[in-house]
Design a protein around this motif. Structure first.
Motif, PDB file in Angstrom:
ATOM      1  N   PHE A 198       0.840  -0.782  -0.221  1.00  0.00           N
ATOM      2  CA  PHE A 198      -0.003   0.061   0.022  1.00  0.00           C
ATOM      3  C   PHE A 198       1.103   1.235   0.153  1.00  0.00           C
ATOM      4  O   PHE A 198       0.650   2.300  -0.906  1.00  0.00           O
ATOM      5  N   LEU A 199       1.494   1.046   0.777  1.00  0.00           N
ATOM      6  CA  LEU A 199       2.623   3.032   1.231  1.00  0.00           C
ATOM      7  C   LEU A 199       3.782   2.815   0.421  1.00  0.00           C
ATOM      8  O   LEU A 199       3.971   4.292  -0.669  1.00  0.00           O
ATOM      9  N   ARG A 201       2.933   1.819  -3.270  1.00  0.00           N
ATOM     10  CA  ARG A 201       2.438   2.275  -4.417  1.00  0.00           C
ATOM     11  C   ARG A 201       2.035   3.614  -4.227  1.00  0.00           C
ATOM     12  O   ARG A 201       1.806   4.065  -5.385  1.00  0.00           O
ATOM     13  N   GLN A 202       2.628   4.561  -3.879  1.00  0.00           N
ATOM     14  CA  GLN A 202       2.928   5.925  -3.478  1.00  0.00           C
ATOM     15  C   GLN A 202       3.285   6.636  -3.451  1.00  0.00           C
ATOM     16  O   GLN A 202       4.437   6.117  -2.900  1.00  0.00           O
ATOM     17  N   ASP A 203       3.321   7.533  -3.601  1.00  0.00           N
ATOM     18  CA  ASP A 203       4.619   8.855  -3.081  1.00  0.00           C
ATOM     19  C   ASP A 203       6.311   7.993  -3.819  1.00  0.00           C
ATOM     20  O   ASP A 203       7.325   8.420  -3.135  1.00  0.00           O
ATOM     21  N   PHE A 204       6.429   7.300  -4.346  1.00  0.00           N
ATOM     22  CA  PHE A 204       7.600   6.890  -5.605  1.00  0.00           C
ATOM     23  C   PHE A 204       7.247   7.705  -6.626  1.00  0.00           C
ATOM     24  O   PHE A 204       7.230   6.332  -6.970  1.00  0.00           O
TER      25      PHE A 204
END
Lengths: 311, 282
Positions: A198-199, A201-204
């Motif tokens: 979850f974490l 898959r975002q902010d990368f």
């Protein structure tokens, strides 16, 4: 390290290879030369006494070879609502079934990245598990009073160690820190990460960097599984992937990540039935079985079960 | 926690300086690199890197709780386990309403009434407790410019005539609803960060985002396909933690798109294969 070579390098005391060989004690078992190595036979006998963590669903346990294995990393993925978190909670409860009742009697670590851990649900599942275990052992008719005391849903909840993680930095941090944490909490037998993706898959922005970080993380998880003899269960989300001219569902985090786990189980819908499919495992064959999510937790599908569809 | 500064983590002076000299300032900077990359960048022993990373990780790790503590905390706090009623009989009977501290998504085709639903919820959150409301402020994040104050008052007058007919009440109710119009996901996060404090002080009783899809879809159009997944999740983990921390219900609306049911993109490659029955132990 081969015998002879190690000593050969130690020339300062004037030992030649020949004399070094003579100095070696006779009848020395060979494996003591390989640091930390075990023979396949030893590993087999260890595996035979090793207990597995039941999923609560007999059919699923059968295709998994008895349940979730310790010392291994198992990835479980599927679409939203298929029951990933339910399986996670069920395993966190089932790992605690005491030794006397055929369980592992261990604690669980639950790392929640999505905020989907429902403590009321955990209580419900723990209560059902306690009742099931007691009713089975009641047939044998010998449940000591001390054992009965352990069989309390609140005791089960107290043994679920919970970390709520809100950013990928915290997720990496907590996995790093577990090495120290587990050295103190030796009873932990399962580590569940809900969800591992979850974490990430975002902010990368830099996906190559993400792959490197993830592979370092998976190495650490494997090391934890081996050195503390615990089962690592990673829940994963799905994504669509373009292969052979069409889109297909596939587990998230990409191809490199798919090598990170020892076992990979995909949960999917077969019409109205929940199914689990073993996509990858070094020890059991590829197979599929149905399972259901009931008020008591993860259970077998009852064939005559009339499905109530709420629309 | 991820923005916590490395020089405040109890590392030795020398290593802390080395981190700072290479512009690795926060926990996020340090943990976004592999240990090997860090060793190369900082030019120190791998063992030193490992022990520094371990110290940083120990500080950044969230506290350990047990499930039992969680259930006991719920019992103690009066804010958790609450619900914002929808005042729809059937829905309140099954769901009790919109749970505090959770993200609830309203999904449906265009014109079904998602915005209307949100307007009604906003009114209920603003209503005085005597009328079954929460007597709180509402933050309404309107990404599609669909919010209509006139319609809000109209709903109020028809649903709660006894309150809205009192002079000045319509103004008071509508005055409690703050509308924000962010145009990008980043702006959304920014405005959420600004209201965070008042969220934590429990002044705000409801946050509405109508709709979450508008922001992500718009950004996708200007980018390549691969970008969609990133922007989609971007505010979601933040929203979730904000809801949990403040124990405020957050309601988001989402659009639907049609798909064929036989579409292979909703299947795995292995589906349709025949499996051998697993070997059963006798």
């Amino acid at each position: 390290m081969l015998p002879g070579r190690a000593i050969f390098s130690n020339r300062s005391d004037g030992v030649t290879p020949m004399t070094a060989h003579e100095r070696l004690p006779q009848n020395r078992p060979i494996q003591s030369d390989f640091f930390g190595a075990q023979t396949a036979w030893e590993m087999l006998s260890e595996e035979l006494v090793q207990k597995h963590i039941t999923t609560g669903c007999q059919d699923l346990d059968d295709i998994l070879g008895g349940g979730i294995h310790c010392k291994e990393v198992t990835e479980i993925g599927g679409v939203p609502g298929i029951g990933k978190t339910q399986i996670g909670i069920q395993l966190a409860v089932n790992v605690q079934i005491p030794d006397e009742f055929g369980g592992l009697g261990g604690k669980a670590i639950y790392i929640d990245t999505e905020g989907s851990f429902m403590v009321e649900r955990a209580y419900q599942i723990a209560k059902a598990c306690v009742q099931d275990v007691l009713s089975i052992s009641a047939i044998d008719g010998k449940v000591a009073e001390t054992h009965r005391k352990k069989m309390n849903p609140n005791v089960f909840l107290a043994n679920i160690l919970y970390f709520r993680v809100c950013s990928y930095t915290e997720q990496i941090a907590v996995i790093n820190y577990l090495e120290k944490f587990l050295a103190e909490e030796r009873d932990v037998k399962i580590l569940i990460i809900d969800s591992v993706s979850f974490l990430f898959r975002q902010d990368f922005d830099d996906l190559a960097l993400r792959t490197r970080i993830l592979s370092e993380m998976s190495l650490k998880l494997m090391k934890l599984a081996k050195s503390f003899n615990l089962a690592v269960v990673l829940l994963n989300q799905v994504t669509t992937k373009f292969t052979e001219g069409s889109f297909h569902l596939s587990l998230a985090l990409g191809d490199s990540w798919s090598h990170a786990c020892t076992n990979r189980v995909i949960l999917y819908w077969n019409n109205d039935e929940r199914c689990a499919y073993i996509e990858k495992s070094p020890s059991v064959r590829s197979a599929s079985s149905g399972f259901s999510v009931t008020a008591e937790g993860i259970r077998n599908i009852i064939p005559s079960h009339k499905k109530i569809r709420i629309l | 926690m991820s923005n916590k500064l490395i020089n405040s983590m109890g590392l030795s002076q020398s290593i802390s300086h080395i981190f700072a000299a290479r512009n690795i300032l926060t926990a996020k900077d340090a943990l976004s690199m592999t240990e090997f990359d860090l060793m190369m960048l900082l030019d120190v022993d791998l063992d030193d890197v490992r022990s520094a990373v371990m110290q940083i990780s120990r500080v950044v790790s969230p506290p350990r709780q047990t499930a039992l503590q969680l259930i006991e905390d719920r019992g103690r706090s009066d804010h958790s386990l609450g619900y914002l009623p929808t005042m729809l009989k059937g829905l309140d009977e099954t769901l009790q309403g919109m749970p505090f501290g959770c993200l609830t998504e309203l999904v449906g085709p265009a014109g079904i009434g998602k915005t209307q639903f949100c307007l009604k919820l906003s009114l209920i959150a603003a209503l005085p407790a005597s009328a079954g409301g929460l007597n709180g402020h509402v933050v309404y994040i309107d990404t599609e410019s669909k919010f209509s104050s006139r319609r809000l008052i109209e709903i109020g007058e028809n649903s709660f005539p006894h309150i809205f007919r009192v002079k000045g009440m319509a103004k008071e109710m509508a005055g409690k609803i703050y509308v924000i119009h962010p145009t990008t996901a980043d702006e959304l996060i920014e405005s959420l960060q600004q209201i965070k404090l008042s969220l934590l002080q429990h002044e705000v009783k409801l946050v509405v985002i109508d709709s979450i899809a508008a922001l992500t879809l718009r950004e996708t159009e200007t980018n390549k396909i691969g970008y969609k997944q990133q922007t989609l999740g971007c505010p979601v983990s933040y929203l979730k933690s904000l809801a949990e921390l403040s124990q405020v219900p957050i309601v988001v609306t989402n659009q639907v798109r049609s798909t064929r049911t036989d579409d292979s993109s909703f299947r795995y490659t292995f589906e349709g294969k025949k499996f051998d029955r697993p070997l059963r132990k006798v």
